[in-house]
Design a protein around this motif. Structure first.
Motif, PDB file in Angstrom:
ATOM      1  N   ILE A  29       4.201  12.224   1.631  1.00  0.00           N
ATOM      2  CA  ILE A  29       3.427  10.983   1.465  1.00  0.00           C
ATOM      3  C   ILE A  29       4.189   9.773   2.003  1.00  0.00           C
ATOM      4  O   ILE A  29       3.609   8.835   2.563  1.00  0.00           O
ATOM      5  CB  ILE A  29       3.024  10.771  -0.024  1.00  0.00           C
ATOM      6  CG1 ILE A  29       1.920   9.706  -0.120  1.00  0.00           C
ATOM      7  CG2 ILE A  29       4.213  10.360  -0.880  1.00  0.00           C
ATOM      8  CD1 ILE A  29       0.612  10.110   0.504  1.00  0.00           C
TER       9      ILE A  29
ATOM     10  N   ARG B  91       0.917   4.057  -2.931  1.00  0.00           N
ATOM     11  CA  ARG B  91       0.639   5.468  -2.664  1.00  0.00           C
ATOM     12  C   ARG B  91       1.763   6.366  -3.191  1.00  0.00           C
ATOM     13  O   ARG B  91       1.515   7.455  -3.708  1.00  0.00           O
ATOM     14  CB  ARG B  91       0.452   5.684  -1.166  1.00  0.00           C
ATOM     15  CG  ARG B  91      -0.808   5.037  -0.598  1.00  0.00           C
ATOM     16  CD  ARG B  91      -0.998   5.377   0.857  1.00  0.00           C
ATOM     17  NE  ARG B  91      -1.310   6.801   1.039  1.00  0.00           N
ATOM     18  CZ  ARG B  91      -1.427   7.392   2.220  1.00  0.00           C
ATOM     19  NH1 ARG B  91      -1.237   6.694   3.328  1.00  0.00           N
ATOM     20  NH2 ARG B  91      -1.706   8.673   2.307  1.00  0.00           N
TER      21      ARG B  91
ATOM     22  N   ARG C  97       1.143   9.043  -6.063  1.00  0.00           N
ATOM     23  CA  ARG C  97       1.405  10.451  -5.733  1.00  0.00           C
ATOM     24  C   ARG C  97       2.363  11.078  -6.744  1.00  0.00           C
ATOM     25  O   ARG C  97       2.181  12.238  -7.159  1.00  0.00           O
ATOM     26  CB  ARG C  97       1.990  10.548  -4.324  1.00  0.00           C
ATOM     27  CG  ARG C  97       2.249  11.977  -3.847  1.00  0.00           C
ATOM     28  CD  ARG C  97       1.001  12.830  -3.910  1.00  0.00           C
ATOM     29  NE  ARG C  97       1.227  14.176  -3.385  1.00  0.00           N
ATOM     30  CZ  ARG C  97       0.484  15.227  -3.687  1.00  0.00           C
ATOM     31  NH1 ARG C  97      -0.544  15.098  -4.537  1.00  0.00           N
ATOM     32  NH2 ARG C  97       0.738  16.409  -3.171  1.00  0.00           N
TER      33      ARG C  97
ATOM     34  N   GLN D 293       0.836  -1.199   0.000  1.00  0.00           N
ATOM     35  CA  GLN D 293       0.000   0.000   0.000  1.00  0.00           C
ATOM     36  C   GLN D 293       0.874   1.254   0.000  1.00  0.00           C
ATOM     37  O   GLN D 293       0.592   2.237  -0.697  1.00  0.00           O
ATOM     38  CB  GLN D 293      -0.926  -0.018   1.232  1.00  0.00           C
ATOM     39  CG  GLN D 293      -1.881   1.153   1.332  1.00  0.00           C
ATOM     40  CD  GLN D 293      -2.933   1.155   0.231  1.00  0.00           C
ATOM     41  OE1 GLN D 293      -3.195   0.135  -0.386  1.00  0.00           O
ATOM     42  NE2 GLN D 293      -3.520   2.319  -0.035  1.00  0.00           N
TER      43      GLN D 293
ATOM     44  N   SER E 264       2.712   7.442   4.953  1.00  0.00           N
ATOM     45  CA  SER E 264       2.545   6.002   4.703  1.00  0.00           C
ATOM     46  C   SER E 264       3.377   5.173   5.670  1.00  0.00           C
ATOM     47  O   SER E 264       2.934   4.114   6.147  1.00  0.00           O
ATOM     48  CB  SER E 264       2.940   5.661   3.259  1.00  0.00           C
ATOM     49  OG  SER E 264       2.130   6.351   2.338  1.00  0.00           O
TER      50      SER E 264
END
Length: 818
Positions: free
Chosen positions: A576, A525, A529, A521, A580
């Motif tokens: 990000i 991401r 992004r 995941q 994360s």
């Protein structure tokens, strides 16, 4: 010997009781109880089905007739029918026959199959006389070509089709279209078993019968013995052959008489080999198999055939105690002609009347007469006897037969029956069924139960010793528990440390599926992004930021735009990655804490200490440290994104080509508009640089950073916490003393309850075993008695263990007996 006396012991209830006790013990539930259930079913069943199986023409039906000394079953050279025959016991005044016919659909199926094997192109339409007539003609032509109906396989199939057609025509009123019709012999107006058996034995009738049930008065059939004659395993209709294999594998089948043909064929056929293999797969049969090499008389005249048979038996049948050589033909008809006299020409005018009747008043010679004459002069069986017999060439076979019997009489017939092997087989199977069968069935049950009983006995004794060794007084119990406290705390620390090590190891080795999903995941991401940032990157905004930094200038170079873009993308990706990473860490520690709370050592720690010795607090603090270390690592990792890769300006690369093309486009003017027009090219240039850097981070470097952070911080904490748990001994002792009084009372009560329950189980076990042993003793099976659980053995073992002595199970049994 009847099975009835043993039912008084409620054998099924006793065995079921033992199996239920087995299922109550979790550690013993994996024990396979199928053999016990199978052998129990055999031991208590009122029926004992003995299946006669073998190829067509092996002589199964003749052998059964010889065994019962009554002509019940259809027997002829070549292929008989697909009929299954059952013979059960009946009182003399209750003998009867029940007939079940094939349906028209089944007869049509068999006829079609035979037509295909014979090569007939005519469809087997049983209700068209022209078609039936053509089939008759074709079959007769084949039999004539093969020089007789038993001369070849093809001729036998032709004869089988003729009998099938004749049987359908003669019994059409009894045959239903789809269903199998069943009739009692009274419905055919038969007054006795002989008449009904004569009807069923007729070849054409037998061909259309699906099942024949004989209820016959014979001592061999008492005690629930049921003889079953099956179709040949090489039946021309595959469905019939399958019927035999199905019966061989049926759980109801208890014994098999395997009638084999090597005495006449020389070798085992493929079907016979398959038959033996399938028998071994049925646990209900076990070693209850009799091997009959029938037509043994054919080896009397062929030395090579006899040698091949002897080699086969010696090579493939190591245990020859149930191997028999017989001639069903000589044995059966030998028993029948004992009842005849010279008045009816020793059966030619009675038993063999149908066979003798020929065309134009010329007598035919029955098969038995040929075999009898050969036995007398060519077999060599009478060479060492006092019989002096001659066969006159000027006399017909029938005349020679009558003369020889008139001269020699009953002594010769008795010698014939003895040499046929039938008496030896009848004696052996009678002895087995009347004397050995029931003890063997009970012995099999005892042998199958023995392993279960031994395991139960040892399990009960072990539990009893453990429970009996527990303190029985509260103060003693409290002292015992406090003595174990330090050891328990050490074990809790070890268990906690081990769990932390395993959790880290799973993450490092990519074997934690949930963690892998979280990290994927994170990767997803980051990729999404980057794509989003590249798609939304604004050259105009970057141009504005560049000119604001240099107020004296009214324009900005391409490199300034790229610099602003590099800072912008790197900082956005850092955000990000941080977010994360924090989510991955939070999920990991949440799952970790849930596993800790569910663990046995955590529950034990609360019982001993009243709290978790700071485990949860340590985990939370560790989560913060790991999270912060990954934030720092993400900041370092993404800060490096600001630098162009070394390939960005390399000659011969696509990036330098793209850079030059973009520079060519932006140099067309000095205002913002020329730079904005090159926005797609600038985005592509940024993509060429950032995609490899991001991929390197999420696929290689950052996962190692996470792994290393967890390992270097979680494992030292686990060791420290394990030591901290052990240091809680003073607090644990104080806390445990407060709760131990109630716990001791509950534990002593619980131990007493467990001991009481265990002793009840042991009593139930002993009661069941004692009743089963009574059955075994009544049949003198003293070597197969099942073990009793003696509670004194547990006490002896307990005393010995307290003195450091180990006593074997064998010695315990001896002590218990004393």
């Amino acid at each position: 010997m009847s099975y009835l006396p043993f039912q008084g012991h409620n054998l099924k209830d006793q065995v079921d009781s033992i199996l239920q006790l087995l299922q109550q013990e979790k550690s013993l539930r994996s024990q396979d109880i199928t053999p016990v259930q199978t052998s129990l079913g055999k031991a208590i069943s009122p029926r004992f089905e003995i299946v006669f199986a073998g190829a067509f023409s092996a002589g199964k039906s003749m052998l059964i007739n010889a065994l019962l000394e009554r002509e019940l079953l259809y027997s002829a050279e070549g292929h008989a029918t697909g009929t299954e025959c059952k013979i059960e016991y009946a009182e003399l005044d209750q003998e009867r026959v029940v007939l079940t016919f094939l349906s028209e659909a089944e007869i049509r199926e068999q006829a079609t199959s035979l037509c295909q094997q014979l090569g007939f192109k005519t469809a087997a339409n049983l209700n068209q006389s022209e078609v039936v007539s053509l089939l008759y003609q074709g079959c007769e032509a084949i039999i004539q070509q093969e020089s007789g109906e038993s001369r070849s396989e093809r001729a036998k199939q032709a004869k089988a089709l003729i009998l099938l057609l004749q049987g359908y025509e003669a019994n059409r009123q009894h045959i239903h279209t789809i269903n199998n019709a069943t009739y009692s012999m009274e419905q055919f107006n038969f007054s006795n078993l002989k008449e009904a058996a004569g009807y069923a034995r007729r070849g054409s009738n037998s061909a259309v019968l699906k099942q024949i049930e004989y209820y016959c008065n014979h001592p061999l059939l008492q005690d629930g013995n049921v003889i079953i004659d099956t179709p040949g395993i090489d039946a021309p209709v595959e469905k019939d052959a399958q019927l035999t294999y199905t019966k061989i594998q049926d759980s109801e089948t208890s014994a098999v008489v395997c009638v084999l043909k090597p005495a006449s064929a020389g070798d085992m056929t493929k079907e016979e080999t398959e038959l033996l293999e399938k028998m071994r797969q049925n646990g209900g049969i076990r070693d209850r198999v009799f091997y009959i090499f029938n037509r043994i008389d054919e080896t009397w005249y062929n030395t090579q055939l006899r040698q091949r048979l002897d080699n086969l038996i010696n090579g493939q049948f190591r245990d020859t105690s149930r191997v028999y050589k017989t001639s069903g033909l000589l044995g059966f008809y030998g028993s029948q002609i004992k009842q005849t006299t010279q008045q009816d020409r020793f059966g030619l005018d009675s038993i063999f009347a149908d066979s003798v009747r020929g065309v134009n008043a010329v007598e035919e010679t029955p098969q038995f007469v040929y075999a009898f004459n050969n036995y007398c002069v060519s077999s060599g069986k009478l060479a060492s006897t006092s019989f002096r017999i001659s066969l006159n060439g000027f006399e017909s076979p029938n005349t020679n037969y009558v003369r020889i019997l008139a001269e020699q009489g009953i002594p010769l017939i008795n010698q014939l029956i003895q040499d046929s092997g039938i008496e030896e087989f009848r004696t052996a199977i009678t002895r087995y069924l009347t004397e050995e069968k029931r003890p063997q069935l009970f012995q099999n049950l005892a042998d199958d139960l023995e392993d279960i009983c031994i395991k139960l006995k040892k399990h009960y004794q072990s539990l009893h010793r453990d429970l009996d060794s527990q303190p029985q007084e509260i103060e003693t119990m409290k002292k015992h528990e406090l003595q174990r406290l330090n050891q328990q705390l050490q074990q809790i620390g070890r268990d906690f440390n081990q769990q932390m090590t395993e959790e880290v190891n799973q993450v490092i080795n990519n074997s934690c599926d949930v963690f892998e999903a979280d990290f994927k995941q994170l990767q997803s991401r980051m990729i999404h992004r980057l794509d989003e940032l590249l798609d939304t990157f604004s050259v105009a905004d970057a141009y504005r930021r560049a000119t604001l930094s240099h107020p004296r200038n009214a324009t900005a170079p391409l490199l300034a735009i790229l610099v602003e873009a590099f800072y912008y993308l790197a900082n956005q990706l850092e955000d990000i990655l941080v977010e994360s990473s924090q989510q991955v860490v939070a999920n990991f520690f949440q799952r970790l804490m849930e596993k800790i709370r569910k663990s046995e050592y955590y529950r034990q720690l609360y019982r001993l200490l009243g709290n978790d010795a700071g485990i949860e607090q340590q985990i939370k603090a560790l989560e913060k440290r790991v999270s912060q270390s990954l934030i720092d690592a993400a900041s370092v990792e993404c800060d490096r994104f600001v630098r162009e890769s070394h390939l960005f300006y390399d000659e011969g690369t696509f990036s330098i080509y793209q850079f030059r093309q973009t520079l060519l486009q932006t140099s067309q003017g000095y205002d913002c508009e020329s730079m904005v027009d090159a926005e797609p090219a600038i985005r592509q240039l940024l993509k060429l640089d950032f995609e490899p850097k991001v991929s390197q981070t999420i696929r290689k470097t950052f996962r190692q950073t996470i792994n290393q952070s967890l390992k270097t911080q979680l494992l030292p904490m686990a060791e420290t916490q394990a030591e901290e748990i052990l240091q809680q001994y003073p607090q644990a002792r104080v806390y445990l003393e407060q709760t131990l009084q109630q716990e001791a009372e509950e534990k002593i009560a619980n131990n007493r309850q467990l001991l009481n329950t265990l002793e009840q189980k042991m009593e139930a076990y002993n009661m069941a075993v004692t009743n089963i042993n009574d059955c075994l003793q009544s049949m003198q099976l003293y070597d197969h008695l099942l073990p009793i659980v003696n509670m004194s053995e547990s006490k002896v073992a307990k005393i010995a263990a307290s003195n450091g002595v180990i006593i074997s199970d064998g010695l315990l049994d001896g002590i218990a007996q004393v």
